[in-house]
Motif scaffolding. Structure first.
Motif, PDB file in Angstrom:
ATOM      1  N   GLU A   1       0.825  -1.200   0.000  1.00 53.37           N
ATOM      2  CA  GLU A   1       0.000   0.000   0.000  1.00 53.37           C
ATOM      3  C   GLU A   1       0.868   1.263   0.000  1.00 53.37           C
ATOM      4  O   GLU A   1       0.554   2.252  -0.679  1.00 53.37           O
ATOM      5  CB  GLU A   1      -0.925   0.001   1.213  1.00 53.37           C
TER       6      GLU A   1
ATOM      7  N   ARG B   1       3.787   5.574  -5.904  1.00 53.65           N
ATOM      8  CA  ARG B   1       3.763   5.544  -7.362  1.00 53.65           C
ATOM      9  C   ARG B   1       2.590   6.317  -7.940  1.00 53.65           C
ATOM     10  O   ARG B   1       2.691   6.882  -9.032  1.00 53.65           O
ATOM     11  CB  ARG B   1       3.742   4.096  -7.848  1.00 53.65           C
ATOM     12  N   SER B   2       1.485   6.362  -7.221  1.00 54.20           N
ATOM     13  CA  SER B   2       0.319   7.085  -7.713  1.00 54.20           C
ATOM     14  C   SER B   2       0.401   8.582  -7.423  1.00 54.20           C
ATOM     15  O   SER B   2      -0.300   9.385  -8.035  1.00 54.20           O
ATOM     16  CB  SER B   2      -0.954   6.517  -7.082  1.00 54.20           C
ATOM     17  N   GLY B   3       1.274   8.955  -6.467  1.00 55.00           N
ATOM     18  CA  GLY B   3       1.355  10.350  -6.059  1.00 55.00           C
ATOM     19  C   GLY B   3       0.260  10.757  -5.099  1.00 55.00           C
ATOM     20  O   GLY B   3       0.160  11.930  -4.719  1.00 55.00           O
ATOM     21  N   GLU B   4      -0.561   9.793  -4.697  1.00 56.12           N
ATOM     22  CA  GLU B   4      -1.670  10.080  -3.768  1.00 56.12           C
ATOM     23  C   GLU B   4      -1.148  10.000  -2.327  1.00 56.12           C
ATOM     24  O   GLU B   4      -1.402   9.044  -1.601  1.00 56.12           O
ATOM     25  CB  GLU B   4      -2.809   9.091  -3.996  1.00 56.12           C
ATOM     26  N   LEU B   5      -0.400  11.001  -1.932  1.00 60.77           N
ATOM     27  CA  LEU B   5       0.263  10.986  -0.634  1.00 60.77           C
ATOM     28  C   LEU B   5      -0.615  11.628   0.430  1.00 60.77           C
ATOM     29  O   LEU B   5      -1.206  12.692   0.218  1.00 60.77           O
ATOM     30  CB  LEU B   5       1.594  11.735  -0.718  1.00 60.77           C
ATOM     31  N   ALA B   6      -0.675  10.975   1.583  1.00 60.87           N
ATOM     32  CA  ALA B   6      -1.435  11.524   2.705  1.00 60.87           C
ATOM     33  C   ALA B   6      -0.808  12.839   3.151  1.00 60.87           C
ATOM     34  O   ALA B   6       0.390  13.090   2.945  1.00 60.87           O
ATOM     35  CB  ALA B   6      -1.458  10.522   3.853  1.00 60.87           C
ATOM     36  N   SER B   7      -1.596  13.701   3.778  1.00 60.41           N
ATOM     37  CA  SER B   7      -1.110  15.021   4.180  1.00 60.41           C
ATOM     38  C   SER B   7       0.089  14.913   5.110  1.00 60.41           C
ATOM     39  O   SER B   7       1.020  15.731   5.040  1.00 60.41           O
ATOM     40  CB  SER B   7      -2.239  15.802   4.850  1.00 60.41           C
TER      41      SER B   7
ATOM     42  N   ARG C   1       3.172  14.287   2.975  1.00 61.77           N
ATOM     43  CA  ARG C   1       3.578  15.490   2.235  1.00 61.77           C
ATOM     44  C   ARG C   1       4.202  16.545   3.148  1.00 61.77           C
ATOM     45  O   ARG C   1       5.188  17.195   2.772  1.00 61.77           O
ATOM     46  CB  ARG C   1       2.387  16.098   1.504  1.00 61.77           C
TER      47      ARG C   1
ATOM     48  N   ARG D   1       2.137   1.647  -3.526  1.00 60.96           N
ATOM     49  CA  ARG D   1       1.065   2.148  -4.405  1.00 60.96           C
ATOM     50  C   ARG D   1       0.866   3.650  -4.197  1.00 60.96           C
ATOM     51  O   ARG D   1       0.691   4.410  -5.151  1.00 60.96           O
ATOM     52  CB  ARG D   1      -0.237   1.399  -4.106  1.00 60.96           C
ATOM     53  N   MET D   2       0.926   4.080  -2.940  1.00 59.11           N
ATOM     54  CA  MET D   2       0.757   5.491  -2.614  1.00 59.11           C
ATOM     55  C   MET D   2       1.857   6.339  -3.258  1.00 59.11           C
ATOM     56  O   MET D   2       1.587   7.397  -3.855  1.00 59.11           O
ATOM     57  CB  MET D   2       0.786   5.660  -1.094  1.00 59.11           C
TER      58      MET D   2
END
Length: 358
Positions: free
Chosen positions: A245, A251-257, A260, A248-249
């Motif tokens: 997971e 590679r997708s760029g969908e990083l939690a705050s 970041r 996946r985070m």
């Protein structure tokens, strides 16, 4: 002499580059020539955990399956491949030999004298050499780069390639493939890098390789144990999620705050520290330059959002993400947007694929 047919690219022919890292297989096929290249085929395939461990293939069957899937997805027609072993598994040494010797005579003499340079039984290693040119110490001698790798390391890569239905034509060294890609990367700079000192830093999953190019010539290389795995493990720990997971985070760029705002900036600081440490070693050993004009970062870590800006703030040196395939033509099947997006992570694959032109 060679790790398969040749090491370090003495022959040229169409080659399918296979960069086998600890997390995925990257496949790249380049056509044309060194001045006008085209990405003909490109594909990647993830590897399960521990298929490659400590830079060694632990499960050749699993890696072969991943190679086969990448080949099928890429729709390439090539069946001859180039792979690379990591620098940490290679012993290299520059020796001086009489300039009058032919390549066959050099090969024979190295065979006789290899035990002086290699701390392993000669039957347990694969050897190759490359003539670099006249020795700076003696004009009657040539400097010869000798490279040796444990045979089992080479055999596992060759086995994985052949189980995938391909022929391993060339086994290179990652550091040398990176140097090839570095020259291409620097050629994209203003003035093609003439008169500049540029540090190209490739951050992989487990290793970081630093190449310093001064006035268009690679003058310093250093490999160290540091990479994106540290970031992955920190995200796992902070978010309490499995490795799959976290990957996946990333590679997708969908990083939690939290990632970041805290984890990523802290990791960028660690990246800057690694670069600074390598540059201090460079400055202590190279007298022609005491500054670096620009840092180019590549590898999987270079795909992180705004990572170049964060590293630059810590380092105090102009820092950009480097893409060796910037401006290179891309076939419709290889998908331009994907090559552009993932290009910074294709340094080793690009350097291997460029062996087709040498």
């Amino acid at each position: 002499m060679g790790l398969v047919d040749t090491l370090m690219g003495k022959e040229s022919s169409a080659l399918l580059a296979l960069d086998i890292s600890s997390s995925r297989v990257k496949l790249l096929e380049l056509t044309g020539d060194a001045t006008r290249m085209q990405v003909k085929s490109y594909a990647t395939e993830d590897l399960p955990p521990n298929a490659v461990a400590d830079n060694q293939i632990a499960n050749a069957e699993v890696v072969a399956e991943a190679i086969g899937k990448a080949v099928k997805r890429s729709d390439t027609r090539l069946n001859t491949a180039a792979v690379a072993v990591t620098g940490s598994s290679v012993i290299s040494k520059i020796i001086d030999m009489p300039a009058t010797l032919s390549e066959d005579e050099i090969e024979q003499q190295i065979g006789f004298e290899a035990d002086q340079y290699i701390p392993y039984p000669i039957e347990d290693v694969s050897l190759d050499f490359q003539i670099l040119g006249p020795s700076e110490r003696d004009p009657d001698m040539n400097s010869v780069l000798l490279a040796a790798c444990r045979r089992d390391t080479v055999d596992m890569r060759v086995a994985a390639v052949e189980m995938a239905g391909l022929r391993a034509r060339l086994v290179d060294v990652e550091a040398y493939a990176l140097q090839n890609a570095c020259q291409l990367l620097v050629s994209h700079l203003s003035g093609a890098g003439a008169g500049q000192t540029v540090a190209v830093v490739d951050f992989g999953a487990s290793n970081t390789c630093v190449n310093v190019v001064h006035d268009q010539e690679t003058v310093y290389t250093r490999e160290q144990s540091f990479g994106g795995r540290q970031l992955l493990e920190e995200i796992q720990r902070r978010m309490e999620i499995p490795a799959s997971e976290a990957l996946r985070m990333l590679r997708s760029g969908e990083l939690a705050s939290e990632v970041r705002s805290d984890v990523l900036p802290n990791f960028a600081e660690l990246m800057a520290q690694q670069i600074d440490r390598s540059l201090q070693f460079f400055f202590s050993s190279f007298t022609e330059s005491d500054t670096v004009d620009q840092v180019l970062i590549s590898g999987g870590c270079a795909l992180l959002p705004e990572i170049d800006e964060m590293v630059e703030r810590h380092l105090g040196i102009s820092t950009k993400v480097g893409n060796p395939l910037h401006g290179v033509r891309v076939s419709a099947s290889a998908r331009r947007n994907r090559v552009d997006m993932e290009g910074p992570a294709l340094m080793v694959a690009t350097g291997l694929a460029m062996r087709s032109f040498h």
